[in-house]
Write an enzyme that holds these catalytic residues in place. Structure first.
Site, short mmCIF file in Angstrom:
data_model
loop_
_atom_site.label_atom_id
_atom_site.label_comp_id
_atom_site.label_asym_id
_atom_site.label_seq_id
_atom_site.Cartn_x
_atom_site.Cartn_y
_atom_site.Cartn_z
N SER A 1 0.83 -1.21 0.00
CA SER A 1 0.00 0.00 0.00
C SER A 1 0.86 1.26 0.00
O SER A 1 0.33 2.36 -0.15
CB SER A 1 -0.93 0.00 1.22
OG SER A 1 -0.17 -0.16 2.39
N GLU B 1 -5.17 0.25 -7.31
CA GLU B 1 -4.13 1.13 -7.85
C GLU B 1 -3.12 0.21 -8.56
O GLU B 1 -2.52 -0.66 -7.92
CB GLU B 1 -3.43 1.90 -6.73
CG GLU B 1 -4.23 3.07 -6.20
CD GLU B 1 -3.44 3.88 -5.17
OE1 GLU B 1 -3.29 5.09 -5.37
OE2 GLU B 1 -2.98 3.31 -4.16
#
Ligand code: COA
Length: 706
Positions: A417, A450
């Site tokens: 992340s 993402e």
């Protein structure tokens, strides 16, 4: 030729085919072409009946959404809607039976077009719906008036207020469709149309009477739906849809149609609708990467493996299983992998209990996930997703190992992340195959991925990632490889401002309350209690170990104090709030007030009453200013990508269009003035983003919506 309506007569049926790729959206010229083709068929002595169908993959997916931005005033949209109503009325008045042959989707104006036909025949896998509410508008071509005459007020209310489509079998049962094709759609629709012609039957939906009992029940249903949706600004379109359906119940068709037009005209010029339309296109645009040609070869992903069977790993495995891709779920030992599998099983059980999955479907999905404690079988997979603990060394080790046991063409993705994807690429020795796939928790539910492009990620791996994410039902956004990528980098600035506001005098409950009233599903403090205060603290420790600040400028010490106290949030029954055992409802804790007082004293701040406007202004301006830096530095390709990331990653209200669209609705000049004001009051960590200054100086806008 695109954008036309083809006309041919086949065995005494005029076959009209709307041909406007990719989804036969009804744009300028198409309405008129349908009108003209139906008139021609009416006068054609060779044709006894008319079938209207779509070319390509679908019937009609609605009005062309681009057109709505041309309706800059209510008057313009009233006029346009009036013309459309009149045209649909002409179709309905056709003396020859007119049948809509529906495959794919009949949505929005496509559905309204079908409703104005005398009959509807569909393939069994087709769907029909009025999704306008999802774009902040209501059906503007008679949908609210005709639909309930076919299916009754309850279903019409549901379809127009939640926007969800109905499957063809359900629509048949509800009376919206007249038949489901058993063979070739065009042939079945033609046979249906000729049978009606032989019987001299046409049925105008607008003439179907509404029984008095339905009117009474409908009034109650309208009241109940209004109560349920409430009147928050984000629900304005749903409320307008209820008003329009109520008009259908109480007024003659023509008067009800006028009311529908007025309500449509109000909504289409609203900021909420502009924001939602912006999101519709931004979500689709985000999947396109400039410089990556459409013909870039993609790797066919038939089998996958996930390394790390924790919460994220299990969720990612479930996402693959849901797309029908068999997946190995690996962890270090039996105990760890069994813990992961138990959590996967619990998730499926809960989906079955809530009626979201049948027991059979859950069992089938479970068979697609194979637990593993070794790398056996990794030589057969097309992708490995690394989801081990967020620790650079651990992840580098995982990449070195999987590179040894997989085929050279296997995609090596990391679910990190925050961390540097290029370091994993180096560790793997196969940098072209390495990419970030940052899922959001819970990964089987949250839509955003993402896709992090490393320095050497190959075009094929990038194109494969985007294609795969869509296949998993996700919304992919290609982002650059900076710390925290786009989502967590911006989150750091948002949270920092919330923490500083707390130290300066606002309360946790005040800030959370303002942000939920703004439309966030949960405020910044409640969100940390869900995600885990330990997660943020460990990331800060890692960043500090690199000698870098997490976000430039001052940081509140309170989150680290909570971490030291073992207050990790909901999982320890205490974080920014207190929690009763078994409850997720946060209770204000005076301890936070004390910690804030102490932190303020240390920083020499006198705590003060902070107004709601300042709270909202500071957190949203922090997002917009940092968003401009992210854009300027090329870590996001488009401002809309940032909006997609923040709306899908953290629940920024779609109807406000995301932090960048929201900034534009305020005016970039206003945003810059705020940054400058905060810089003067609070110091240089409030430095205006150079790109923001440039846009304001040049009078430029981020988006070309009105
Ligand atoms: N107007 C204009 N363009 C539309 C459109 C519409 N009503 N519906 C879809 N498109 C475009 C998309 O922008 C996309 O364009 P792109 O390829 O340039 O990005 C293309 O059609 C394909 O759409 P996409 O959503 O990527 O395909 P899909 O197969 O995943 O989904 C639909 C198809 C029809 C279900 C989906 O596009 C959809 O829900 N459309 C909107 C329906 C709607 O709200 N209609 C009411 C309008 S009044």
């Amino acid at each position: 030729m695109p954008g036309v309506v083809h006309y041919e007569v086949i065995q005494r049926v005029a076959m009209l085919t709307i041909d406007n790729p990719p989804v036969n959206a009804l744009g300028d010229g198409i309405w008129e072409a349908i009108d003209a083709a139906v008139a021609r068929a009416g006068a054609d002595s060779e044709a006894d009946a008319i079938v209207l169908k779509g070319a390509g993959n679908t019937f009609v997916a609605g009005a062309d959404i681009h057109l709505f931005s041309k309706l800059t005033t209510s008057e313009l949209s009233m006029e346009r809607s009036r013309r459309t109503h009149a045209m649909l009325r002409r179709l309905e008045d056709s003396a020859k039976p007119l049948v809509a042959a529906i495959h794919g989707h009949a949505l929005g104006a496509g559905m309204e077009l079908a409703l104005a036909c005398h009959y509807r025949v569909a393939t069994t896998d087709a769907s029909v719906g009025q999704p306008e509410v999802l774009l902040g508008i209501i059906p503007g071509a008679g949908g609210t008036q005709r639909l309930l005459r076919l299916c009754g007020p309850d279903l019409a209310l549901r379809m127009c207020t939640d926007g969800k489509p109905l499957s063809a079998p359900r629509a048949l049962e509800a009376g919206i469709l007249d038949a489901i094709a058993s063979g070739d759609l065009a042939q079945d629709a033609s046979a249906f149309a000729l049978a009606r012609a032989a019987a001299h039957e046409t049925r105008r939906t607008r003439d179907i009477p509404i029984p008095p009992s339905a009117s009474i029940a409908g009034a109650d249903a309208c009241r109940a739906v209004r109560e349920k949706i409430g009147n928050a600004p984000g629900n304005a379109a749903a409320c307008a849809a209820v008003d329009a359906i109520e008009a259908a119940l109480t007024l003659p068709f023509d008067d009800g149609s006028v009311r529908e037009r007025e309500l449509f005209a109000e909504r289409v010029v609203s900021v909420e609708s502009k924001a939602l339309r912006h999101m519709f296109f931004a979500e689709r645009e985000a999947a396109k990467t400039p410089g990556l040609p459409k013909e870039t070869p993609v790797i066919d992903i038939r089998r996958a493996a996930v390394v790390g069977a924790g919460t994220m790993g299990g969720g990612i495995a479930m996402a693959y299983a849901a797309a029908g891709i068999p997946v190995l779920l690996k962890d270090v030992d039996e105990e760890a992998v069994e813990r992961g599998m138990a959590s996967v099983r619990r998730n499926y059980e809960s989906a079955v209990a809530r009626g979201r999955l049948t027991p059979d479907a859950a069992a089938r999905l479970l068979t697609l996930i194979t637990p593993a404690t070794s790398y056996d079988g990794f030589d057969t997979v097309d992708i490995v997703v690394e989801a081990v603990f967020e620790d650079m060394k651990l992840k580098q080790q995982a990449f070195a190992e999987v590179a040894r046991v997989t085929r050279p063409e296997c995609v090596l993705a990391s679910n990190t992340s925050t961390l540097d994807v290029d370091q994993f690429a180096r560790a793997s020795g196969r940098p072209g195959q390495v990419v970030g796939h940052h899922f959001f928790s819970p990964a089987n539910v949250m839509k955003l991925v993402e896709v992090v492009r490393g320095k050497q990620t190959s075009p094929s791996v990038l194109a494969t990632s985007v294609r795969l994410a869509r296949r998993l039902g996700k919304i992919p956004v290609v982002v650059g490889n900076c710390f925290g990528f786009v989502a967590n980098r911006m989150l750091a600035y948002y949270l920092r401002e919330a923490h500083l506001l707390l130290e300066e005098g606002a309360s946790v409950e005040q800030i959370d309350g303002i942000m939920t009233a703004f439309g966030m599903p949960v405020g910044p403090f409640g969100m940390q209690d869900i995600a885990g205060i330990d997660v943020g603290a460990r990331i800060r420790q890692y960043v500090a170990s690199l000698g870098r600040p997490h976000a430039e400028g001052p940081q509140s010490e309170i989150p680290d104090r909570l971490f030291e106290m073992g207050r990790f949030g909901q999982k320890t029954s205490a974080g920014w709030y207190r929690y009763e055992p078994g409850s997720r409802r946060g209770i204000a804790d005076p301890l936070i007030h004390e910690l804030a007082e102490r932190a303020a004293q240390k920083r020499g701040i006198t705590r003060r009453t902070i107004g709601d406007d300042e709270v909202l202004g500071r957190v949203t301006t922090a997002l917009a200013n940092e968003g401009m830096n992210v854009l300027d530095q090329g870590f996001a390709l488009r401002p809309g990508d940032i909006d997609v990331v923040y709306c899908h990653g953290f629940g920024f209200p779609r109807w406000r269009g995301g932090p960048m669209f929201f900034a534009e609705t305020l005016g970039l000049g206003t945003v810059l003035a705020r940054v400058e004001e905060y810089q003067a009051r609070f110091g240089d960590h409030w430095e205006p983003a150079p790109l923001l200054q440039k846009y304001v100086a040049e009078g430029r806008r981020l988006f070309d919506t009105d």
